[in-house]
Design a protein around this motif. Structure first.
Motif, short mmCIF file in Angstrom:
data_model
loop_
_atom_site.label_atom_id
_atom_site.label_comp_id
_atom_site.label_asym_id
_atom_site.label_seq_id
_atom_site.Cartn_x
_atom_site.Cartn_y
_atom_site.Cartn_z
N UNK A 126 0.82 -1.22 0.00
CA UNK A 126 0.00 0.00 0.00
C UNK A 126 0.85 1.26 0.00
N UNK A 127 1.98 1.22 0.68
CA UNK A 127 2.86 2.39 0.75
C UNK A 127 3.85 2.47 -0.40
N UNK A 128 3.86 1.46 -1.28
CA UNK A 128 4.76 1.47 -2.43
C UNK A 128 6.22 1.28 -2.04
N UNK A 129 6.44 0.59 -0.93
CA UNK A 129 7.80 0.36 -0.46
C UNK A 129 8.42 -0.79 -1.26
N UNK A 130 9.72 -0.72 -1.57
CA UNK A 130 10.36 -1.83 -2.28
C UNK A 130 10.55 -3.07 -1.41
N UNK A 131 10.38 -2.96 -0.12
CA UNK A 131 10.52 -4.08 0.82
C UNK A 131 10.42 -3.55 2.23
N UNK A 132 10.56 -4.46 3.18
CA UNK A 132 10.47 -4.05 4.58
C UNK A 132 11.69 -3.23 4.99
N UNK A 133 12.79 -3.36 4.29
CA UNK A 133 13.98 -2.52 4.47
C UNK A 133 14.54 -2.26 3.08
N UNK A 134 15.13 -1.07 2.90
CA UNK A 134 15.61 -0.70 1.57
C UNK A 134 16.53 0.52 1.66
N UNK A 135 17.24 0.75 0.58
CA UNK A 135 18.14 1.90 0.50
C UNK A 135 17.68 2.82 -0.63
N UNK A 136 17.87 4.12 -0.42
CA UNK A 136 17.55 5.13 -1.42
C UNK A 136 18.75 6.06 -1.54
N UNK A 137 19.22 6.25 -2.76
CA UNK A 137 20.32 7.19 -3.00
C UNK A 137 19.75 8.48 -3.56
N UNK A 138 20.18 9.60 -2.98
CA UNK A 138 19.79 10.92 -3.45
C UNK A 138 21.03 11.79 -3.47
N UNK A 139 21.65 11.92 -4.63
CA UNK A 139 22.88 12.69 -4.72
C UNK A 139 23.92 12.14 -3.76
N UNK A 140 24.42 12.98 -2.84
CA UNK A 140 25.47 12.53 -1.91
C UNK A 140 24.94 11.75 -0.71
N UNK A 141 23.63 11.53 -0.67
CA UNK A 141 22.99 10.92 0.49
C UNK A 141 22.60 9.48 0.21
N UNK A 142 22.93 8.59 1.16
CA UNK A 142 22.40 7.23 1.18
C UNK A 142 21.46 7.17 2.38
N UNK A 143 20.18 6.91 2.10
CA UNK A 143 19.17 6.82 3.15
C UNK A 143 18.78 5.36 3.29
N UNK A 144 19.00 4.82 4.48
CA UNK A 144 18.65 3.43 4.76
C UNK A 144 17.38 3.40 5.59
N UNK A 145 16.37 2.69 5.10
CA UNK A 145 15.10 2.55 5.79
C UNK A 145 15.03 1.14 6.35
#
Length: 181
Positions: A21-40
């Protein structure tokens, strides 16, 4: 929107439905945004072996100038629910070993920011629901029981976090990697 699962999202074995429902790639995932690595991360499953292996390998791969981790349960909190000992024992050593800059969580319905703990700033931002009182602990830099949101901006070697409520900015911190005073 980069959501993480909270304790209410997994009730009645509905985690998979929430992820979808939230469109998440999984229960945990990483997102890169320029110089940022965001770990969920899914802090409902701190000891889950696949998540732990993924976290270790993702952090070890390095390469990002900034690393922010998001999760629901706070490793450090002086609020209603308090600190999560399992996260402190299992994940915090990995955060410290791999240079995580900032850890964001919720769960406690308040705002809290720690002093840097072994180089990492921890922020509880649970001010989107009915607030609860918060306390002070030896690691507390700022705490408030207020509805709020957190704004984060990154410019090169400088990260600025500003907490904002209906009256305006009420907390601000700068993480500067340049070594300048």
């Amino acid at each position: 929107l980069l959501p993480v699962l909270g304790n209410h999202d997994i009730m009645d074995e509905n985690a998979a439905g929430q992820v979808e429902a939230l469109g998440m790639p999984g229960r945990w995932y990483a997102t890169e945004m320029g110089p940022l690595l965001l770990l969920s991360l899914d802090s409902n499953l701190v000891d889950e072996v696949d998540q732990l292996r993924w976290l270790e390998s993702t952090l070890a791969a390095g390469g990002a100038e900034w690393v922010i981790v998001t999760m629901h349960h706070p490793p450090f909190s002086a609020g209603y629910h308090g600190s999560d000992d399992d996260i402190q024992e299992t994940w915090v050593p990995l955060f410290e070993a791999h240079g995580v800059d900032l850890v964001l969580s919720g769960h406690d319905h308040d705002y809290q920011r720690t002093v840097p703990i072994n180089g990492i700033t921890y922020v509880v931002s649970g001010g989107g629901a009915r607030t609860r009182p918060t306390e002070q602990a030896d690691f507390t830099a700022y705490a408030a029981s207020t509805l709020h949101f957190v704004d984060i901006a990154i410019w090169g070697e400088r990260l600025e976090l500003t907490a904002v409520n209906a009256s305006g900015a009420f907390d601000h911190v700068v993480i500067d990697k340049s070594g300048s005073p």
